[in-house]
Design an enzyme around this catalytic site. Structure first.
Site, PDB file in Angstrom:
ATOM      1  N   GLY A   1       0.896  -0.549  -0.204  1.00 38.49           N
ATOM      2  CA  GLY A   1      -0.404  -0.305  -0.455  1.00 38.49           C
ATOM      3  C   GLY A   1       0.679   1.451   0.142  1.00 38.49           C
ATOM      4  N   TYR A  33      -8.297   2.236  -1.772  1.00 41.43           N
ATOM      5  CA  TYR A  33     -10.230   1.871  -2.155  1.00 41.43           C
ATOM      6  C   TYR A  33     -10.288   3.812  -1.343  1.00 41.43           C
ATOM      7  CZ  TYR A  33     -10.801  -2.279  -3.047  1.00 41.43           C
ATOM      8  OH  TYR A  33     -10.481  -3.410  -3.724  1.00 41.43           O
ATOM      9  N   GLN A  84     -10.950   7.310  -0.976  1.00 36.82           N
ATOM     10  CA  GLN A  84     -12.398   8.276  -1.908  1.00 36.82           C
ATOM     11  C   GLN A  84     -11.871   9.609  -1.369  1.00 36.82           C
ATOM     12  OE1 GLN A  84     -16.222   7.430  -1.472  1.00 36.82           O
ATOM     13  NE2 GLN A  84     -15.831   4.937  -2.220  1.00 36.82           N
ATOM     14  N   GLY A  85     -11.751  10.282  -0.273  1.00 38.45           N
ATOM     15  CA  GLY A  85     -12.148  11.427  -0.090  1.00 38.45           C
ATOM     16  C   GLY A  85     -10.432  12.787  -0.892  1.00 38.45           C
ATOM     17  N   GLU A 103     -13.783  18.249   4.917  1.00 40.94           N
ATOM     18  CA  GLU A 103     -14.426  16.518   5.156  1.00 40.94           C
ATOM     19  C   GLU A 103     -14.483  16.846   6.788  1.00 40.94           C
ATOM     20  OE1 GLU A 103     -12.256  13.276   4.431  1.00 40.94           O
ATOM     21  OE2 GLU A 103     -11.665  13.284   1.816  1.00 40.94           O
ATOM     22  N   HIS A 139     -16.635   4.559  10.053  1.00 39.95           N
ATOM     23  CA  HIS A 139     -16.993   5.804   9.100  1.00 39.95           C
ATOM     24  C   HIS A 139     -18.633   6.204   9.066  1.00 39.95           C
ATOM     25  CE1 HIS A 139     -17.478   8.137   5.756  1.00 39.95           C
ATOM     26  NE2 HIS A 139     -16.321   8.038   5.757  1.00 39.95           N
ATOM     27  N   ARG A 154     -15.635  12.693  13.844  1.00 40.07           N
ATOM     28  CA  ARG A 154     -16.412  11.401  12.805  1.00 40.07           C
ATOM     29  C   ARG A 154     -16.743  10.311  13.705  1.00 40.07           C
ATOM     30  NH1 ARG A 154     -12.337   8.654   8.074  1.00 40.07           N
ATOM     31  NH2 ARG A 154     -12.799  10.112   6.492  1.00 40.07           N
ATOM     32  N   HIS A 175     -13.783   1.220  10.429  1.00 41.33           N
ATOM     33  CA  HIS A 175     -12.817   2.426   9.270  1.00 41.33           C
ATOM     34  C   HIS A 175     -11.403   2.274   9.147  1.00 41.33           C
ATOM     35  CE1 HIS A 175     -13.361   4.406   5.734  1.00 41.33           C
ATOM     36  NE2 HIS A 175     -12.296   5.046   5.786  1.00 41.33           N
ATOM     37  N   GLU A 190      -1.273   2.456   8.479  1.00 39.75           N
ATOM     38  CA  GLU A 190      -2.241   1.988   9.590  1.00 39.75           C
ATOM     39  C   GLU A 190      -1.562   1.448  10.883  1.00 39.75           C
ATOM     40  OE1 GLU A 190      -5.855   1.276   7.407  1.00 39.75           O
ATOM     41  OE2 GLU A 190      -6.996   1.169   9.401  1.00 39.75           O
ATOM     42  N   ARG A 197      -9.158   9.745  14.499  1.00 38.48           N
ATOM     43  CA  ARG A 197      -8.049  10.706  13.367  1.00 38.48           C
ATOM     44  C   ARG A 197      -9.150  11.273  13.226  1.00 38.48           C
ATOM     45  NH1 ARG A 197      -7.788   8.908   7.794  1.00 38.48           N
ATOM     46  NH2 ARG A 197      -9.378   7.056   8.470  1.00 38.48           N
ATOM     47  N   LEU A 239      -3.185   8.859   4.327  1.00 40.24           N
ATOM     48  CA  LEU A 239      -2.773   8.674   3.645  1.00 40.24           C
ATOM     49  C   LEU A 239      -1.027   9.337   3.892  1.00 40.24           C
ATOM     50  CD1 LEU A 239      -5.087   8.907   0.466  1.00 40.24           C
ATOM     51  CD2 LEU A 239      -3.751   6.671   1.330  1.00 40.24           C
TER      52      LEU A 239
HETATM   53  P1  FAD Z   1      -2.525  -0.913   2.995  1.00 45.54           P
HETATM   54  O1  FAD Z   1      -2.595  -0.064   2.326  1.00 45.54           O
HETATM   55  O2  FAD Z   1      -3.974  -1.387   3.406  1.00 45.54           O
HETATM   56  O3  FAD Z   1      -1.455  -1.405   2.488  1.00 45.54           O
HETATM   57  C1  FAD Z   1      -1.508  -3.008   3.189  1.00 45.54           C
HETATM   58  C2  FAD Z   1      -0.306  -4.078   2.529  1.00 45.54           C
HETATM   59  O4  FAD Z   1      -0.240  -5.225   3.244  1.00 45.54           O
HETATM   60  C3  FAD Z   1      -0.954  -5.107   1.345  1.00 45.54           C
HETATM   61  O5  FAD Z   1      -0.090  -4.973   0.832  1.00 45.54           O
HETATM   62  C4  FAD Z   1      -1.640  -6.063   2.157  1.00 45.54           C
HETATM   63  O6  FAD Z   1      -1.656  -7.745   1.213  1.00 45.54           O
HETATM   64  C5  FAD Z   1      -0.601  -6.287   2.943  1.00 45.54           C
HETATM   65  N1  FAD Z   1      -0.310  -6.994   3.962  1.00 45.54           N
HETATM   66  C6  FAD Z   1      -1.228  -7.143   5.266  1.00 45.54           C
HETATM   67  N2  FAD Z   1      -0.767  -8.005   6.503  1.00 45.54           N
HETATM   68  C7  FAD Z   1       0.127  -9.350   4.907  1.00 45.54           C
HETATM   69  C8  FAD Z   1       0.878 -10.102   4.877  1.00 45.54           C
HETATM   70  N3  FAD Z   1       0.633 -11.641   6.847  1.00 45.54           N
HETATM   71  N4  FAD Z   1       1.664 -11.059   4.444  1.00 45.54           N
HETATM   72  C9  FAD Z   1       1.809 -10.296   3.414  1.00 45.54           C
HETATM   73  N5  FAD Z   1       1.613  -9.272   2.741  1.00 45.54           N
HETATM   74  C10 FAD Z   1       0.374  -8.382   4.169  1.00 45.54           C
HETATM   75  N6  FAD Z   1      -7.549   7.199   4.245  1.00 45.54           N
HETATM   76  C11 FAD Z   1      -7.691   9.101   3.911  1.00 45.54           C
HETATM   77  O7  FAD Z   1      -5.994   9.117   4.129  1.00 45.54           O
HETATM   78  N7  FAD Z   1      -8.500   9.677   2.491  1.00 45.54           N
HETATM   79  C12 FAD Z   1      -8.901   8.533   2.226  1.00 45.54           C
HETATM   80  O8  FAD Z   1     -10.282   9.610   1.748  1.00 45.54           O
HETATM   81  C13 FAD Z   1      -9.356   7.122   2.972  1.00 45.54           C
HETATM   82  N8  FAD Z   1     -10.021   6.887   2.112  1.00 45.54           N
HETATM   83  C14 FAD Z   1     -10.710   5.042   2.053  1.00 45.54           C
HETATM   84  C15 FAD Z   1     -11.309   4.721   2.189  1.00 45.54           C
HETATM   85  C16 FAD Z   1     -12.076   3.186   2.413  1.00 45.54           C
HETATM   86  C17 FAD Z   1     -12.863   2.950   2.348  1.00 45.54           C
HETATM   87  C18 FAD Z   1     -10.447   2.865   3.196  1.00 45.54           C
HETATM   88  C19 FAD Z   1     -10.774   1.243   3.397  1.00 45.54           C
HETATM   89  C20 FAD Z   1      -9.648   3.443   4.380  1.00 45.54           C
HETATM   90  C21 FAD Z   1      -9.480   4.722   3.420  1.00 45.54           C
HETATM   91  N9  FAD Z   1      -8.763   5.620   4.601  1.00 45.54           N
HETATM   92  C22 FAD Z   1      -8.336   7.447   3.948  1.00 45.54           C
HETATM   93  C23 FAD Z   1      -7.748   4.812   4.837  1.00 45.54           C
HETATM   94  C24 FAD Z   1      -6.359   4.773   3.908  1.00 45.54           C
HETATM   95  O9  FAD Z   1      -6.968   4.232   3.393  1.00 45.54           O
HETATM   96  C25 FAD Z   1      -5.455   3.937   4.537  1.00 45.54           C
HETATM   97  O10 FAD Z   1      -4.788   4.183   5.657  1.00 45.54           O
HETATM   98  C26 FAD Z   1      -3.869   3.334   3.617  1.00 45.54           C
HETATM   99  O11 FAD Z   1      -4.563   3.282   2.622  1.00 45.54           O
HETATM  100  C27 FAD Z   1      -3.323   2.203   4.855  1.00 45.54           C
HETATM  101  O12 FAD Z   1      -2.425   2.321   3.454  1.00 45.54           O
HETATM  102  P2  FAD Z   1      -1.564   1.262   4.542  1.00 45.54           P
HETATM  103  O13 FAD Z   1       0.000   1.204   3.657  1.00 45.54           O
HETATM  104  O14 FAD Z   1      -0.874   0.754   5.520  1.00 45.54           O
HETATM  105  O15 FAD Z   1      -2.011  -0.465   4.207  1.00 45.54           O
HETATM  106  C1  SIN Z   2     -13.771   9.396   3.656  1.00 45.45           C
HETATM  107  O1  SIN Z   2     -13.370   9.844   2.220  1.00 45.45           O
HETATM  108  O2  SIN Z   2     -14.608   9.725   3.504  1.00 45.45           O
HETATM  109  C2  SIN Z   2     -12.591   8.831   4.223  1.00 45.45           C
HETATM  110  C3  SIN Z   2     -11.754   9.553   4.115  1.00 45.45           C
HETATM  111  C4  SIN Z   2     -10.613   8.900   5.652  1.00 45.45           C
HETATM  112  O3  SIN Z   2     -10.918   7.231   5.915  1.00 45.45           O
HETATM  113  O4  SIN Z   2      -9.809   9.693   5.964  1.00 45.45           O
END
Ligand code: FAD
Ligand code: SIN
Length: 535
Positions: free
Chosen positions: A11, A45, A47-48, A115, A243, A290, A351, A375, A386, A392
Site C-alpha cells: 500500500g 479504496y 476516496q476522499g 471533510e 466511518h 467522525r 473503517h 495504518e 483520526r 495517507l
Molecule cells: P494498505 O494500503 O492496507 O496495505 C497493506 C498491505 O499489506 C497490502 O499490500 C497487504 O497485502 C499487505 N499485507 C497485510 N498483511 C500481510 C501479510 N500477512 N503478508 C503479506 N502481506 C500482507 N485515508 C485517507 O487519508 N484518505 C481517504 O480518503 C481515505 N479513504 C478511505 C476509504 C476506504 C474505503 C478505506 C478502507 C480507507 C480509507 N482511508 C483513507 C484510510 C487509508 O486508505 C489507509 O489507512 C491507508 O491506505 C493504509 O495504507 P497502508 O499502506 O498502511 O496499508
Molecule cells: C472518506 O473519504 O470519507 C474517507 C476519508 C478517510 O478515511 O480519511
C-alpha cells in the site's frame, strides 16, 4: 532468500519506503511482499483524498495542527502532529512527481475538498477514487525500478526473532531483534524463510475483525498480531474509527463507502422521518468529527429502531456531484438509487485503526531492526480519533522517515556484523492438512459478531467482559487447530484477527473513560490522566 531491506505490504506506506530505498541503493535489491495482488490494499479504496496545507493564503500549518489535535481529543503526540502536517506537503509533491493526478478547478489550481473536523478546504483528491490513483502512480513508479522485487500472493506468518533461535523472549527482553520472516507461498503452499537486515511492516488495518467494515478482505491486522506475538509493544487499540456513512447494503461485504467529502460538498444526514438530526448533536452539524457523527447516527438508529439513516444529496448540484463523485453516483444507480431524487441509505462501518504497533518519531518499533509505518503503526498522530484524510499523509511522511533512519541503521548493522549465521527453517512436522474449513469460517463469523455486538461504537463494562470471555474460548480452540494443522492464509488470518480482537477489548477494558472513539456508558467522563494504553 536473503535481503538487506524487506517490506511487508504494497500500500502507500510500503511502496513509499520501497521506492525511496530502491532509488537510494540502485545496486541493492529491495524485496516487497504482498499477500494477494499488488494493488489489493486499503490504499486502493481511499476516496476522499489526502489532507495537506496547500493554499497558504487561507490555510496554515497551525490550523491543520489544531484540527488534528481537536479530533484526537487530547491524546495526540503534538510533536508528531507538527512533523506530519509540516512535512506532508513535500511528500504530496513527490507523488505528484510520480504521476499522481489530483483534480483542479477551472483556474488550474488544485480543487481542495473539505471533510469532517477540517476548518479549511485542504483535501487533494482524484474524483472519489483518490486511493486508486495514488496506488496506480506508486506501482507505475515501482515498475521503473528493476531493483524492487515485488512478490505477490505470499503470506507473512511471523517475524523471526531470538525466540526462533531457542532463546527465551519476554515483554521485558530489551534487545528483541527481527532477523526476517516466515512466509507462506500461497502458490506452492510451502513456508519459506526470508532473512533481512531491516524489515518494514506496512500491513495496513484490521477492519475485518468487525461484521460491517469498509476495509477489503486483506485488512486482518496481521502486522499488529505478529508484533504482539513477538513481544513487541502495541498501543491504543481501543480506538477503532467507525466511518459514519457506509452504504447500507445488507449482505454485501466490504461495505461501499460514501465519502465524507459528499457531506463536505453539502450532503445532509436525515433520520427515518426525514429530519436533519446532526444539529441536535454538534454545532458543526454534518461536518463534526467522525466519532461524534457515528455516535449520533448510532443513537438515531437505536431511537427509531432502524438499521440505517439517510444521506440526502437531492438538493446538490447534480452535474457537480457526478463530476466529483462519479464512482458513488454509478454505484448508487447500480442498486436503483438515483441520488438526485432519492436519499442514500447509510450506516456506520468499522473503517480505521488509530492504534497499532507503537513507533517513535522515526517509525522504529520496540523490536530492533523492525520499522512499522502506515495504518498498522501507532505514531501518535491520531490520538483518540483520526482526522479525515490524515492517514495517507501519515503513511507518506513516515515512509520517508523510516527510510531516512534505515540509512543510518544499515551502516551500523553492516559494521557490527553480528547477525546470526543460520536461522531455523519453518517446522511443519506433526501438522496435517486441514480437514474442515467450517472450523475456521464459523469461528471467524463468531468473532465478527462478538466484536460488532459488544465492542462497537458504544461499549459498556459488561459487554467488554462478555466479549473477553468469548474471545478466550475462540483463542484456545484456534491455537489448538493451529498447532495441529498445516498453515493456510485463512487460518493465519483468523488467528491474527482473534489477537487483534483481544487487544481491542483489553485496551477498552483498561480505558476507564470515554474519549474520542472509545465511548463506554459506564465511564462517560474523561479521566484527568492522559495516557496511551500500551499492551
Ligand atoms: P494498505 O494500503 O492496507 O496495505 C497493506 C498491505 O499489506 C497490502 O499490500 C497487504 O497485502 C499487505 N499485507 C497485510 N498483511 C500481510 C501479510 N500477512 N503478508 C503479506 N502481506 C500482507 N485515508 C485517507 O487519508 N484518505 C481517504 O480518503 C481515505 N479513504 C478511505 C476509504 C476506504 C474505503 C478505506 C478502507 C480507507 C480509507 N482511508 C483513507 C484510510 C487509508 O486508505 C489507509 O489507512 C491507508 O491506505 C493504509 O495504507 P497502508 O499502506 O498502511 O496499508
Ligand atoms: C472518506 O473519504 O470519507 C474517507 C476519508 C478517510 O478515511 O480519511
Amino acid at each position: 532468500m536473503e535481503t538487506d531491506f524487506l517490506v511487508i505490504g504494497s500500500g502507500v506506506a510500503g511502496l513509499t519506503y520501497a521506492l525511496k530505498m530502491a532509488k537510494h541503493f540502485p545496486e541493492k535489491q529491495v524485496v516487497v511482499i504482498t499477500k494477494t495482488s499488488a494493488d489489493e490494499t486499503n490504499t486502493k479504496y481511499a476516496q476522499g483524498g489526502i489532507a495537506g496545507v496547500w493554499d497558504d493564503e487561507k490555510d496554515s500549518y497551525d490550523k491543520h495542527i489544531e484540527d488534528t489535535l481537536i479530533a484526537g481529543d487530547g491524546l495526540c503526540n503534538e510533536k508528531i502532529v507538527e512533523i506530519v502536517v509540516k512535512e506532508g506537503p513535500e511528500r504530496i509533491k513527490e507523488i505528484i512527481e510520480y504521476g499522481a493526478r489530483f483534480d483542479k478547478d477551472e483556474s488550474g489550481e488544485y480543487s481542495l475538498g473539505k471533510e469532517g473536523g477540517h476548518s479549511e478546504n485542504r483535501i487533494l483528491h482524484h474524483k472519489d477514487v483518490t486511493g486508486l490513483e495514488i496506488e496506480r502512480a506508486l506501482l507505475s513508479e515501482l515498475d521503473k525500478l528493476p531493483n524492487i522485487n515485488l512478490i505477490k500472493h505470499c503470506f507473512v506468518i511471523d517475524i523471526i526473532t531470538q525466540h526462533h533461535l531457542g532463546y527465551l523472549v519476554t515483554k521485558s527482553t530489551t534487545d528483541i531483534t527481527c532477523y526476517g520472516v516466515y512466509v507462506l507461498n500461497v502458490n506452492s503452499n510451502q513456508v519459506e524463510k526470508i532473512t533481512s537486515k531491516i524489515t518494514l511492516l506496512a500491513t495496513g488495518g484490521n477492519g475485518q475483525v468487525y461484521r460491517t467494515t469498509t476495509n477489503p478482505r486483506i485488512a486482518t491486522g496481521d502486522g499488529v498480531a505478529m508484533v504482539y506475538r513477538a513481544k513487541g509493544r502495541i498501543e491504543n487499540m481501543e480506538f477503532i474509527q467507525f466511518h459514519p456513512t457506509a452504504l447500507f447494503e445488507p449482505g454485501v461485504s466490504p461495505s461501499f463507502l460514501i465519502t465524507e467529502a459528499v457531506r463536505g460538498d453539502g450532503g445532509i444526514l436525515r433520520n427515518k422521518n426525514g429530519e436533519a438530526f446532526m444539529e441536535h448533536y454538534d454545532h458543526r452539524k454534518d461536518l463534526a468529527p467522525r466519532d461524534i457523527v457515528a455516535r449520533a447516527i448510532d443513537n438515531e438508529m437505536k431511537k427509531n429502531g432502524t438499521e440505517h439513516v439517510y444521506l440526502d444529496c437531492t438538493h446538490m448540484d447534480q452535474q457537480k456531484f457526478i463530476h466529483h463523485f462519479p464512482n458513488i453516483y454509478e454505484k448508487c444507480l447500480s442498486i436503483g438509487i438515483d441520488v438526485s431524487k432519492q436519499f442514500i441509505p447509510v450506516a456506520p462501518a468499522a473503517h480505521y485503526s488509530c492504534g497499532g504497533i507503537k513507533t517513535d518519531e522515526m517509525g522504529r518499533t520496540s523490536i530492533k531492526h523492525l520499522y512499522a509505518c502506515g495504518e498498522c503503526a501507532s505514531t501518535g498522530l491520531h490520538g483518540a480519533n483520526r482526522l479525515a484524510s490524515n492517514s495517507l499523509l501519515e503513511a507518506m511522511v513516515f515512509g520517508e522517515r523510516c527510510f531516512l533512519d534505515s540509512l543510518e541503521l544499515i551502516e551500523t548493522i553492516n559494521k557490527e556484523n553480528n547477525l546470526p549465521a543460520e536461522l531455523p527453517d519453518w517446522k511443519a512436522k506433526g501438522t496435517t492438512e486441514p480437514k474442515e474449513m467450517i472450523l475456521i469460517t464459523q469461528t471467524r463469523k463468531e468473532l465478527e459478531q462478538i466484536m460488532s455486538d459488544y465492542v462497537g461504537i458504544v461499549r459498556t463494562d459488561v459487554r467488554l467482559t462478555r466479549a473477553m470471555r468469548r474471545l478466550d474460548l475462540l483463542y484456545e480452540e484456534t491455537e489448538e487447530l493451529y498447532r495441529a494443522t498445516k498453515v493456510s492464509p485463512q487460518l493465519c488470518e483468523l488467528r491474527n484477527l482473534i489477537t487483534v480482537g483481544y487487544l481491542i477489548v483489553k485496551g477498552a477494558e483498561f480505558r476507564k473513560e470515554s474519549r474520542g472513539l472509545h465511548y463506554n456508558t459506564d465511564h462517560l467522563d474523561k479521566s484527568d490522566l492522559l495516557q496511551n494504553i500500551v499492551l
